[in-house]
Write an enzyme that holds these catalytic residues in place. Structure first.
Site, short mmCIF file in Angstrom:
data_model
loop_
_atom_site.label_atom_id
_atom_site.label_comp_id
_atom_site.label_asym_id
_atom_site.label_seq_id
_atom_site.Cartn_x
_atom_site.Cartn_y
_atom_site.Cartn_z
N GLY A 59 141.80 -40.17 -19.11
CA GLY A 59 141.77 -39.00 -18.23
C GLY A 59 142.82 -39.11 -17.13
O GLY A 59 143.08 -40.20 -16.63
N THR A 116 141.95 -44.76 -12.45
CA THR A 116 140.79 -43.95 -12.82
C THR A 116 140.09 -43.49 -11.55
O THR A 116 139.90 -44.29 -10.63
CB THR A 116 139.76 -44.68 -13.71
OG1 THR A 116 138.56 -43.89 -13.75
CG2 THR A 116 139.38 -46.05 -13.17
N ILE A 117 139.71 -42.24 -11.53
CA ILE A 117 138.96 -41.77 -10.36
C ILE A 117 137.63 -42.51 -10.26
O ILE A 117 137.05 -42.60 -9.20
CB ILE A 117 138.71 -40.24 -10.37
CG1 ILE A 117 137.82 -39.81 -11.54
CG2 ILE A 117 140.02 -39.48 -10.38
CD1 ILE A 117 137.28 -38.40 -11.38
N ASP A 118 137.16 -43.07 -11.38
CA ASP A 118 135.84 -43.72 -11.38
C ASP A 118 135.86 -45.05 -10.62
O ASP A 118 134.80 -45.56 -10.23
CB ASP A 118 135.37 -43.97 -12.82
CG ASP A 118 135.35 -42.70 -13.66
OD1 ASP A 118 135.29 -41.61 -13.07
OD2 ASP A 118 135.40 -42.80 -14.89
N ARG A 137 119.77 -24.59 3.98
CA ARG A 137 119.65 -25.03 2.58
C ARG A 137 119.86 -26.53 2.40
O ARG A 137 120.50 -27.18 3.23
CB ARG A 137 120.70 -24.32 1.72
CG ARG A 137 120.32 -22.90 1.41
CD ARG A 137 121.43 -22.18 0.68
NE ARG A 137 120.97 -20.87 0.26
CZ ARG A 137 121.75 -19.86 -0.07
NH1 ARG A 137 123.06 -20.01 -0.05
NH2 ARG A 137 121.25 -18.71 -0.46
N ARG A 152 131.54 -41.01 -14.14
CA ARG A 152 130.97 -41.49 -15.40
C ARG A 152 129.73 -42.35 -15.13
O ARG A 152 128.80 -41.83 -14.52
CB ARG A 152 132.03 -42.25 -16.21
CG ARG A 152 131.88 -42.05 -17.71
CD ARG A 152 132.94 -42.78 -18.48
NE ARG A 152 134.22 -42.13 -18.43
CZ ARG A 152 134.71 -41.28 -19.34
NH1 ARG A 152 133.97 -40.98 -20.38
NH2 ARG A 152 135.90 -40.74 -19.23
N ARG A 163 120.88 -25.46 -3.47
CA ARG A 163 122.00 -24.98 -4.28
C ARG A 163 122.81 -26.19 -4.78
O ARG A 163 122.83 -27.23 -4.14
CB ARG A 163 122.94 -24.08 -3.46
CG ARG A 163 122.31 -22.76 -3.05
CD ARG A 163 122.16 -21.80 -4.24
NE ARG A 163 121.68 -20.48 -3.83
CZ ARG A 163 120.40 -20.14 -3.72
NH1 ARG A 163 119.45 -21.04 -3.96
NH2 ARG A 163 120.06 -18.93 -3.35
N GLN A 167 138.44 -33.03 -8.73
CA GLN A 167 138.61 -34.41 -8.24
C GLN A 167 139.80 -35.12 -8.89
O GLN A 167 140.27 -36.13 -8.40
CB GLN A 167 137.33 -35.22 -8.51
CG GLN A 167 136.16 -34.74 -7.72
CD GLN A 167 134.83 -35.08 -8.39
OE1 GLN A 167 134.19 -36.05 -8.03
NE2 GLN A 167 134.42 -34.29 -9.37
#
Ligand code: F6P
Length: 366
Positions: A18, A144-146, A181, A190, A282, A290
């Site tokens: 990704g 990786t953004i993870d 809210r 992930r 919401r 991201q």
């Protein structure tokens, strides 16, 4: 000319898995550093899928094509794929085939001496296997953004993803307050909660749910009731996409192409809160926002450090390694220490300790 210069004249670079912000900054660093060592850089397009096509898909990367705009540019100019595993390649008829030898032949046909692969945990595992099978001198660069690549404190793209999530929380807070809210923000990551935890701390979340910590719905609802009882008129909940629900299962969706992806965790948490507390709730699913956009300063610097270090390793003949950032230093470890491993949050991580010290609800009873 040194022995190493004679050995490594032409290197390949690819991005795999990704995309994320900072990939172009890493490519730029590779190209600039390589050219200062007199090396030619070939950019392989669409990860290893570019090595499977005939004609091969590649471009020569001149420093003139890697000017300062590359630092700011999101995505990857080399394109990428996250389902092109050459060991289990998805064929048009729905079957999978081992096309690894074709990919190795493609690499050889480009007359390359070494390969720099910018990828996440899954890509590094596949590239390590390919490199071993083909005897390809390889350097991995973690992205990786993870942020779940083993050994490195930071992966390229993570901090930009965190910034996007914090920006979303900053925007959600006032609208949440206007309507009394509970806002649930579902973020990517992930099977790990690095984005959720960092964004939740920086964005002032009341509750942060991560896959590493099984949560008790009653603890979350009690925290939210207490918050309203104290006079606050809204609450922010950050939920990692990979959390396990009360059933112990994560929530997935099968895409039209058969790919299975996390989806629905935020809505499940929002429903649970609304049912138990009666609060108007919401959900915002942040998704690929991201991954896109310009890299933040941290990712530009990280990409520049890791990309240039990768080239230095090649030049010194120190291959089959992964460049990493540990305790503020750019260094490297053997590929075997990273490939096939992953890095989840642990109680002794400083982010986790900050969240605990601030008494942010992580859904458990610590
Ligand atoms: O691994 C990076 C990541 O963005 C995950 O956080 C997310 O679950 C997944 O990729 C999304 O994949 P895709 O781009 O195929 O939807």
């Amino acid at each position: 000319m040194s022995e190493h210069r004679l050995r490594y004249n032409r290197i390949g670079v690819l991005t795999s898995g990704g995309d994320c912000a900072g990939l172009n900054a890493a490519i730029r660093a590779v190209v600039l550093r390589a050219h200062s060592h007199g090396l030619t850089v070939i950019g392989i397009l669409a990860a290893t899928a570019g090595l499977l096509e005939r004609p091969l898909r590649f471009i020569e990367l001149e420093p003139s094509a890697c000017d300062v705009r590359m630092l700011r540019r999101g995505g990857t100019i080399l394109e990428t794929v996250n389902k092109g595993n050459p060991f289990a390649y998805p064929m048009p008829d729905g079957s999978v085939a081992d096309r690894s030898e074709e990919a190795i032949a493609g690499f050889r046909a480009l007359n390359l001496d070494a390969l720099i692969g910018i990828g996440g945990d899954g890509s590094l595992r596949i590239l390590a296997r390919l490199a071993e099978q083909g005897g390809i001198p390889f350097i991995g660069v973690p992205k990786t953004i993870d942020n779940d690549v083993a050994e490195t404190d930071w992966s390229i793209g993570y901090m930009t993803a965190v910034e996007a999530a914090v920006d979303a929380l900053d925007r959600l807070a006032p609208t949440a307050a206007s309507h009394r809210r509970v806002m649930v923000l579902e973020v990517m990551g992930r099977d790990v909660g690095w984005i959720a935890l960092a964004a939740g701390i920086a964005g002032g979340a009341d509750v942060i749910l991560v896959p590493e910590i099984p949560f008790d719905p009653e603890i979350i609802c009690e925290r939210l009731r207490d918050r309203y009882a104290l006079g606050h008129n809204h609450a922010l909940v950050v939920c990692a996409e990979g959390i396990k629900l009360c059933s112990g299962e994560a929530v997935y969706q099968t895409m039209v192409d058969g790919e299975i992806r996390h989806a629905g965790a935020g809505q499940a948490v929002a429903d649970l809160i609304a049912n138990a507390t009666g609060a108007e709730t919401r959900v915002t699913v942040l998704g690929h926002v991201q991954r896109g956009g310009a890299p933040c300063a941290f990712d530009r610097i990280l990409a520049s450090a890791l990309g240039s270090h990768a080239v230095d390793l090649v030049v010194h003949g120190k291959t089959n390694r992964v460049v990493i950032q540990q305790k503020g230093k750019t260094t490297d470890v053997p590929l075997s220490a990273v490939a096939g491993k992953t890095r989840a949050l642990k109680e002794d991580n400083s982010l986790m300790q900050v969240a605990r010290r601030l008494n942010i609800c992580l859904g458990d009873n610590p």
